[in-house]
Design an enzyme around this catalytic site. Structure first.
Site, PDB file in Angstrom:
ATOM      1  N   GLY A 161       0.806  -1.194   0.070  1.00 48.43           N
ATOM      2  CA  GLY A 161      -0.084  -0.074  -0.096  1.00 48.43           C
ATOM      3  C   GLY A 161       0.841   1.076   0.097  1.00 48.43           C
ATOM      4  CB  VAL A 162       2.962   3.166  -2.080  1.00 43.04           C
ATOM      5  CG1 VAL A 162       3.964   2.293  -1.342  1.00 43.04           C
ATOM      6  CG2 VAL A 162       2.505   2.291  -3.510  1.00 43.04           C
TER       7      VAL A 162
ATOM      8  CB  VAL B 201      -1.535   6.007   4.828  1.00 42.19           C
ATOM      9  CG1 VAL B 201      -0.959   5.391   6.206  1.00 42.19           C
ATOM     10  CG2 VAL B 201      -3.152   6.793   5.327  1.00 42.19           C
TER      11      VAL B 201
ATOM     12  CG  LEU C 148      -5.520  11.676  18.167  1.00 39.66           C
ATOM     13  CD1 LEU C 148      -7.117  11.627  18.378  1.00 39.66           C
ATOM     14  CD2 LEU C 148      -4.816  12.259  18.685  1.00 39.66           C
TER      15      LEU C 148
ATOM     16  N   GLY D 114     -11.879  17.278   0.246  1.00 38.95           N
ATOM     17  CA  GLY D 114     -11.241  15.929   0.489  1.00 38.95           C
ATOM     18  C   GLY D 114     -11.610  15.278   1.829  1.00 38.95           C
TER      19      GLY D 114
ATOM     20  CD  GLU E 155     -13.330   6.998   2.316  1.00 35.27           C
ATOM     21  OE1 GLU E 155     -12.810   6.651   0.994  1.00 35.27           O
ATOM     22  OE2 GLU E 155     -12.417   6.966   3.333  1.00 35.27           O
TER      23      GLU E 155
ATOM     24  CG  ASP F 209     -14.433   5.243   9.418  1.00 33.82           C
ATOM     25  OD1 ASP F 209     -13.561   4.274   9.265  1.00 33.82           O
ATOM     26  OD2 ASP F 209     -14.365   6.301   9.947  1.00 33.82           O
TER      27      ASP F 209
ATOM     28  CE  LYS G 265     -11.999   5.631  12.542  1.00 37.50           C
ATOM     29  NZ  LYS G 265     -12.081   7.032  12.268  1.00 37.50           N
TER      30      LYS G 265
ATOM     31  N   GLY H 230      -5.925  11.884   8.617  1.00 33.01           N
ATOM     32  CA  GLY H 230      -4.842  12.368   7.680  1.00 33.01           C
ATOM     33  C   GLY H 230      -3.785  11.356   7.689  1.00 33.01           C
TER      34      GLY H 230
END
Length: 370
Positions: A11-12, A15, A157, A214, A217, A228, A232, A350
């Site tokens: 994954g590039v 992130v 965080l 942005g 999604e 989402d 979490k 982010g």
């Protein structure tokens, strides 16, 4: 003695590129104590593979290099064999959101390969996968690789590390509550600010601003459906000691109007959303009439085993009401902290802060490698 570590990155995207940059800086600063060689950088269509295990170049253009000069990516069984053959301790960094890759975590960990990832899917899907991952890992004294996933909740965080510390030191968590989505935080901080506006914004206008900036999604429904946040909450509830079957096994409020759930394209959804502005306006006005604002939150009540996601009303003075921008806020209520919650607040989304969370997990793994 300098530790010898081989790293594979899958994954590039946003992130992934941020992680590569941060990892490069970490390698440069810590060369005297640890030798880190990135030997595999892949994405779904292609990969760079160092067949002799010499370090690949880490550049700001790594994604373009993978696309232009990469070969076919290795299957997970072949990647396991490749990493095992290096003769070194190895870490797989999964920067994707792939459930298919997450499903292979038990095999990867059983092979002694460590994992650092922001991928929520492996830790918030069916409970069996959660159990299989940690049964295969070395986190609790087992023989497998270590697995850390701090960035799955709150990006950079220290949310998961905090809840683990609370549980491991014998504290009793009674409640967890907060705003867990940067997108939802931005939407409602703009739509229902604590300081009133003579000309309240339409909800559809705020969604459009967030999409254009942005924050959402590409299809805002992927944020507005609440899944989402539910993922979490599933992770946090499991770490709190609750048995959660899946992120759809508890109440999750969707903010998508029923008639727009099945429209074919994001454009059709955005075109149709203004029709339902009055519905959200009524909810906001009702809250304001009570001296409150609405926020999209998740909560876990541990004693009653109740988990839910949706809109709630908060007094103007409440910390959740006073959030700014796209910040997250998570409040832990425990036996030790009593009525005064332990609060973690800050940027919860982010590429840079998420990559920081992933790199911190890599550093934790390196510290545990003997």
């Amino acid at each position: 003695m300098v530790k010898d570590i081989k790293v594979a990155i899958i994954g590039v995207g946003g992130v992934g590129k941020a992680f590569v940059s941060q990892l490069y800086n970490y390698i440069e600063k810590n060369a005297s104590t640890v030798s880190i060689s990135v030997v595999y950088i892949g994405r779904s269509s292609s990969a760079l593979i160092s067949t002799d295990y010499s370090p690949l170049r880490l550049t700001p253009f790594v994604a373009e290099e993978v696309d232009k000069t990469g070969t076919d990516p290795l299957s997970i069984p072949d990647l396991i064999k490749f990493l095992k053959a290096s003769g070194s301790e190895t870490i797989l960094v999964d920067n994707t959101s792939s459930i298919e890759l997450a499903n292979t975590y038990p095999d990867i960990l059983s092979a002694g390969i460590h994992i650092a990832t922001p991928n929520k899917k492996g830790f918030s899907s069916e409970e069996k996968l959660w159990n299989d991952i940690f049964a295969a890992s070395g986190n609790n004294g087992g023989k497998g690789g270590y697995v850390f996933h701090e960035a799955t909740v709150g990006a950079g965080l220290p949310v998961l590390s905090t809840i683990r510390d609370l549980v491991d030191t014998g504290d009793e968590i009674t409640k967890v509550e907060g705003v867990f989505s940067g997108t939802m935080s931005f939407l409602f901080n703009e739509f229902a600010p604590v300081v009133g506006s003579e000309s309240p914004k339409a909800f559809s206008d705020v969604v459009k601003v967030a999409k254009d900036a942005g924050y959402t999604e590409p299809d805002p429904r992927d944020d507005l459906n609440g899944l989402d946040v539910a993922r979490k909450l599933t992770i946090l509830a499991r770490l709190s000691g609750l048995s959660i079957a899946s992120p759809t096994s508890f109440p999750v409020e969707s903010l998508i109007p029923k008639p727009l759930e099945s429209v074919a394209t994001p454009k059709e959804f955005m075109d149709g959303l203004p029709t339902y502005d009055s519905d959200m306006g009524l909810i906001s006005n009702e809250a304001r009439g009570e001296g409150k604002v609405i926020r999209f939150v998740g909560s876990i009540d541990v004693p009653s085993k109740a988990v839910k996601v949706g809109l709630e009303k908060f007094e103007y003075s409440h910390p959740i009401a006073g959030l700014k921008g796209s910040d997250n806020i998570i409040a832990f209520y425990t036996k030790r902290y009593g009525d005064r919650a332990l609060i973690i607040q800050g940027a919860g989304a982010g590429a840079e802060v998420t990559a920081m969370g992933v790199l911190s997990d890599v550093i934790k793994i390196i510290a545990r490698i003997k």
